[in-house]
Design an enzyme around this catalytic site. Structure first.
Site: not given
Length: 312
Positions: A136, A58-59, A86, A108
């Protein structure tokens, strides 16, 4: 423009900041919801990096759509496609991308504090798209937009945030934002899911959904976050649903104009029943739509979009 350079948390936002985001989002409604060609040149020539180090549907899609609506140039990077896997440090990754002269990072991350760390390694603007159990803020803005659109105001409303409080960055962002806008908030959840220090939130906390549901304007159901529980004790799904789930019996007890919200994704049959999620009081899909609008507004305001960007 906003009083902050970055959007990292909701504590840093004033009532004027929040109002400006919501009002700007409302101005973008015609672009996103009514136009055949859903695009304005507000951020044309700006470069935005979507750095999603944690899975998101969604975000991530909401930000990508919002960037396209604003005519920004954007690239998306995930945990498996960045050099972090890596062994490269986050600081080196950010400094490498920053050397390409980007304007904004959308981040995120699983680890709380990652977006703040990014601000220390770039002059670009940073938006926190969710960091661990911490914050958030863009979810909180779309929630406020949805609630304000239904009631016409936020001040004086009573909101119950229900469920997995301890593991929820949504709760951590929404509760203070609601209080900044003059709403009353009560936290509801089983003892193992309650926050350790409700006074820090400035909200009362209870274990009983039934004792508050008759008196609130918004019932905001949180997802039970099994992936973040770290061994927390919970009852069975059936028992959790019986004690804390939103079913039609509880919906019928709600105030006449009260609404239901959920940040998604939903555990249907656990914190919310399927018929409740799809009923007339539900504003869950409205929240999804509001996510594009409010994220357009946040990027526009933080990047100093053109004055004619909304109406162009």
């Amino acid at each position: 423009m906003l009083s902050v350079k970055h959007l990292i948390d909701t504590y840093s936002l004033t009532a004027d900041d929040i109002t400006q985001i919501l009002d700007t989002a409302a101005a973008f409604e015609s672009v996103n919801n009514a136009r055949v060609i859903k695009k304005v040149p507000a951020l044309r020539g700006r470069t935005i990096v979507n750095l999603f180090l944690e899975p998101s549907t969604r975000t991530k899609s909401s930000f990508e759509l919002a960037e396209k609506r604003l005519s920004a140039d954007s690239i998306s990077m995930g945990g498996s496609t960045s050099s972090v896997v890596k062994g490269e440090s986050l600081a080196d990754t950010i400094q490498t991308i920053d050397a390409m002269n980007v304007d904004m990072f959308i981040c995120r991350a699983r680890l709380a504090g990652t977006p703040q760390k990014i601000t220390e390694n770039t002059d670009a603007i940073v938006i926190n798209a969710g960091d661990g159990k911490h914050q958030h803020p863009t979810q909180a803005m779309l929630d406020l937009y949805t609630i304000r659109k239904h009631f016409g105001h936020l001040a004086g409303l009573k909101v119950a945030i229900v469920g997995d409080l301890a593991h929820s960055r949504v709760c951590g962002s929404l509760a203070p934002a609601l209080k900044t806008m003059g709403a009353e908030v009560v936290l509801v959840g089983p003892p193992t899911f309650q926050v350790d220090d409700p006074e820090w939130f400035g909200c009362p906390q209870t274990w009983s959904l039934d004792e508050v549901i008759d008196d609130v304007d918004v019932v905001y159901m949180l997802r039970v976050q099994l992936e973040r529980m770290e061994g927390a004790t919970i009852p069975s799904r059936r028992e959790y649903n019986r004690l804390y789930g939103l079913d039609m019996n509880r919906v019928h007890r709600m105030k006449e104009n009260a609404i239901i919200c959920h940040p998604g994704p939903m555990n249907r049959g656990m914190e919310i029943n399927a018929d409740v999620a799809d009923c007339g009081r539900s504003r869950i899909l409205n929240q999804v739509n509001a996510g594009v609008l409010t994220r357009m507004a946040e990027m526009y305001l933080l990047l100093g979009g053109e004055n004619n960007g909304i109406s162009a």
